[in-house]
Design a protein around this motif. Structure first.
Motif, PDB file in Angstrom:
ATOM      1  N   TYR A 185       7.580   1.642 -15.495  1.00  0.00           N
ATOM      2  CA  TYR A 185       8.705   0.517 -15.823  1.00  0.00           C
ATOM      3  C   TYR A 185       7.882  -0.569 -15.167  1.00  0.00           C
ATOM      4  N   PHE A 186       7.405  -1.648 -15.619  1.00  0.00           N
ATOM      5  CA  PHE A 186       7.404  -3.405 -14.717  1.00  0.00           C
ATOM      6  C   PHE A 186       8.360  -3.944 -14.898  1.00  0.00           C
ATOM      7  N   ASN A 187       8.748  -4.608 -14.467  1.00  0.00           N
ATOM      8  CA  ASN A 187       9.538  -5.781 -14.578  1.00  0.00           C
ATOM      9  C   ASN A 187       9.038  -6.831 -13.510  1.00  0.00           C
ATOM     10  N   ASN A 188       9.057  -7.928 -14.131  1.00  0.00           N
ATOM     11  CA  ASN A 188       8.852  -9.181 -13.572  1.00  0.00           C
ATOM     12  C   ASN A 188       9.224  -9.713 -12.519  1.00  0.00           C
ATOM     13  N   SER A 189       9.921  -8.547 -11.682  1.00  0.00           N
ATOM     14  CA  SER A 189       9.754  -9.130 -10.152  1.00  0.00           C
ATOM     15  C   SER A 189       9.544  -8.059  -9.513  1.00  0.00           C
ATOM     16  N   GLN A 190       8.998  -7.496 -10.042  1.00  0.00           N
ATOM     17  CA  GLN A 190       7.986  -6.384  -8.752  1.00  0.00           C
ATOM     18  C   GLN A 190       6.750  -6.882  -8.432  1.00  0.00           C
ATOM     19  N   ASN A 191       6.283  -6.342  -7.815  1.00  0.00           N
ATOM     20  CA  ASN A 191       5.173  -7.323  -6.858  1.00  0.00           C
ATOM     21  C   ASN A 191       3.789  -5.654  -6.522  1.00  0.00           C
ATOM     22  N   ILE A 192       2.672  -5.974  -7.004  1.00  0.00           N
ATOM     23  CA  ILE A 192       1.537  -4.748  -6.590  1.00  0.00           C
ATOM     24  C   ILE A 192       0.261  -5.489  -5.722  1.00  0.00           C
ATOM     25  N   GLN A 193       0.663  -5.028  -4.544  1.00  0.00           N
ATOM     26  CA  GLN A 193      -0.160  -6.066  -4.325  1.00  0.00           C
ATOM     27  C   GLN A 193      -1.436  -4.664  -3.424  1.00  0.00           C
ATOM     28  N   LEU A 252      10.036  -2.572   0.859  1.00  0.00           N
ATOM     29  CA  LEU A 252       9.419  -2.755   1.110  1.00  0.00           C
ATOM     30  C   LEU A 252       8.562  -1.330   0.905  1.00  0.00           C
ATOM     31  N   ILE A 253       7.055  -1.027  -0.636  1.00  0.00           N
ATOM     32  CA  ILE A 253       6.532   0.470   0.421  1.00  0.00           C
ATOM     33  C   ILE A 253       5.067  -0.348   0.654  1.00  0.00           C
ATOM     34  N   LYS A 254       4.335   0.231   2.171  1.00  0.00           N
ATOM     35  CA  LYS A 254       2.947   0.095   2.270  1.00  0.00           C
ATOM     36  C   LYS A 254       2.360   1.229   3.630  1.00  0.00           C
ATOM     37  N   THR A 255       1.499   0.994   3.252  1.00  0.00           N
ATOM     38  CA  THR A 255       0.618   1.690   4.700  1.00  0.00           C
ATOM     39  C   THR A 255      -0.310   0.719   4.684  1.00  0.00           C
ATOM     40  N   ALA A 256      -1.367   0.884   6.086  1.00  0.00           N
ATOM     41  CA  ALA A 256      -2.523   0.990   6.749  1.00  0.00           C
ATOM     42  C   ALA A 256      -3.268   0.990   6.165  1.00  0.00           C
ATOM     43  N   GLY A 301      10.756  -5.874  -5.416  1.00  0.00           N
ATOM     44  CA  GLY A 301      10.430  -5.904  -4.351  1.00  0.00           C
ATOM     45  C   GLY A 301       8.790  -5.293  -4.713  1.00  0.00           C
ATOM     46  N   THR A 302       8.214  -4.797  -3.123  1.00  0.00           N
ATOM     47  CA  THR A 302       7.028  -5.236  -2.984  1.00  0.00           C
ATOM     48  C   THR A 302       5.836  -3.677  -2.777  1.00  0.00           C
ATOM     49  N   ILE A 303       5.560  -2.947  -3.445  1.00  0.00           N
ATOM     50  CA  ILE A 303       4.650  -2.154  -3.590  1.00  0.00           C
ATOM     51  C   ILE A 303       3.008  -2.335  -2.743  1.00  0.00           C
ATOM     52  N   GLY A 304       2.952  -2.389  -1.854  1.00  0.00           N
ATOM     53  CA  GLY A 304       1.401  -2.386  -1.480  1.00  0.00           C
ATOM     54  C   GLY A 304       1.520  -3.463  -0.355  1.00  0.00           C
ATOM     55  N   ALA A 305       0.750  -3.719   0.564  1.00  0.00           N
ATOM     56  CA  ALA A 305       0.666  -5.409   0.992  1.00  0.00           C
ATOM     57  C   ALA A 305      -0.889  -5.597   0.793  1.00  0.00           C
ATOM     58  N   ALA A 306      -1.291  -7.710   0.922  1.00  0.00           N
ATOM     59  CA  ALA A 306      -2.619  -8.092  -0.138  1.00  0.00           C
ATOM     60  C   ALA A 306      -3.469  -8.219   1.267  1.00  0.00           C
ATOM     61  N   SER A 307      -2.986  -7.771   2.791  1.00  0.00           N
ATOM     62  CA  SER A 307      -3.556  -7.897   3.245  1.00  0.00           C
ATOM     63  C   SER A 307      -2.551  -6.634   4.634  1.00  0.00           C
ATOM     64  N   GLY A 308      -3.850  -6.215   5.529  1.00  0.00           N
ATOM     65  CA  GLY A 308      -3.771  -4.952   5.951  1.00  0.00           C
ATOM     66  C   GLY A 308      -2.700  -4.050   6.000  1.00  0.00           C
ATOM     67  N   GLN A 309      -3.022  -3.465   4.650  1.00  0.00           N
ATOM     68  CA  GLN A 309      -3.171  -2.145   3.715  1.00  0.00           C
ATOM     69  C   GLN A 309      -4.489  -2.115   2.966  1.00  0.00           C
ATOM     70  N   SER A 310      -5.437  -0.788   4.112  1.00  0.00           N
ATOM     71  CA  SER A 310      -6.758  -0.903   3.285  1.00  0.00           C
ATOM     72  C   SER A 310      -6.577   0.929   2.294  1.00  0.00           C
ATOM     73  N   GLY A 311      -5.589   1.511   1.897  1.00  0.00           N
ATOM     74  CA  GLY A 311      -5.353   2.867   2.232  1.00  0.00           C
ATOM     75  C   GLY A 311      -5.627   2.775   0.148  1.00  0.00           C
TER      76      GLY A 311
END
Length: 181
Positions: free
Chosen positions: A171-179, A123-127, A151-161
């Motif tokens: 390169y994106f694999n089908n197991s990667q989430n960007i939110q 997980l990599i995310k900011t507020a 893994g996940t880059i970003g967050a669907a809630s709680g990240q406004s930046g």
């Protein structure tokens, strides 16, 4: 950290490794340089590794930089930043920036600037700060500026930046989430 080793092992300039290992504070800077290292037996020389349950968190800025293994290294996987199964979390308004430069040479392969691989729990995310990944591919085949494999880059809630992915190739694999919100 800087590594100039020549060995039959993984070589890292800087490493945060394992469940329970953490770096936290207000403003954090981690710089790893394996550009002088020569990896053997295809194990790779990584500038910076955030690995297997390790965490980096800050209320201010997080800057992580890595430069992968040398051009004399014919092995593969000379990542600038290798990010596997850990978390990098900005909890305040500070920016989170990862900058990776892959290494290797034309006879090596998979020398990514930033490689996120190996665990769905990564997980990599900011507020409210910006989240920026900057990757420059190293030499050789199958080398990307940014390789997002799990893994996940970003967050669907709680990240406004804002979120920026900048690279010469991604390169994106089908197991990667960007939110993002």
């Amino acid at each position: 950290g800087k590594s100039s080793a020549s060995a039959n092992l993984y070589i890292l300039g800087a490493r945060v490794y394992g469940t329970g290992a953490s770096v936290s504070g207000k403003n954090i800077t981690i710089v790893g340089d394996a550009s002088s290292a020569v990896s053997q037996n295809n194990l790779g020389a990584w500038g910076t590794g955030i690995l297997w349950g390790a965490s980096v968190s800050a209320s201010g800025t997080i800057d992580i930089t890595g430069t992968g293994g040398s051009t004399s290294s014919s092995s593969q996987n000379n990542y600038g930043i290798n990010y596997v199964g850990g978390s990098i979390i900005g909890t305040g308004s500070g920016a989170v920036t990862l900058t990776g430069t892959g290494g290797g040479n034309s006879s090596s392969s998979n020398n990514d600037g930033i490689n996120a691989n190996g665990s769905a729990n990564s997980l990599i995310k900011t507020a409210s700060g910006s989240l920026t990944l900057i990757g420059i591919a190293g030499s050789g085949s199958s080398s990307e500026g940014i390789a997002l494999e799990q893994g996940t880059i970003g967050a669907a809630s709680g990240q406004s930046g804002s979120m920026i992915l900048r690279a010469d190739s991604i390169y994106f694999n089908n197991s990667q989430n960007i939110q993002t919100t």
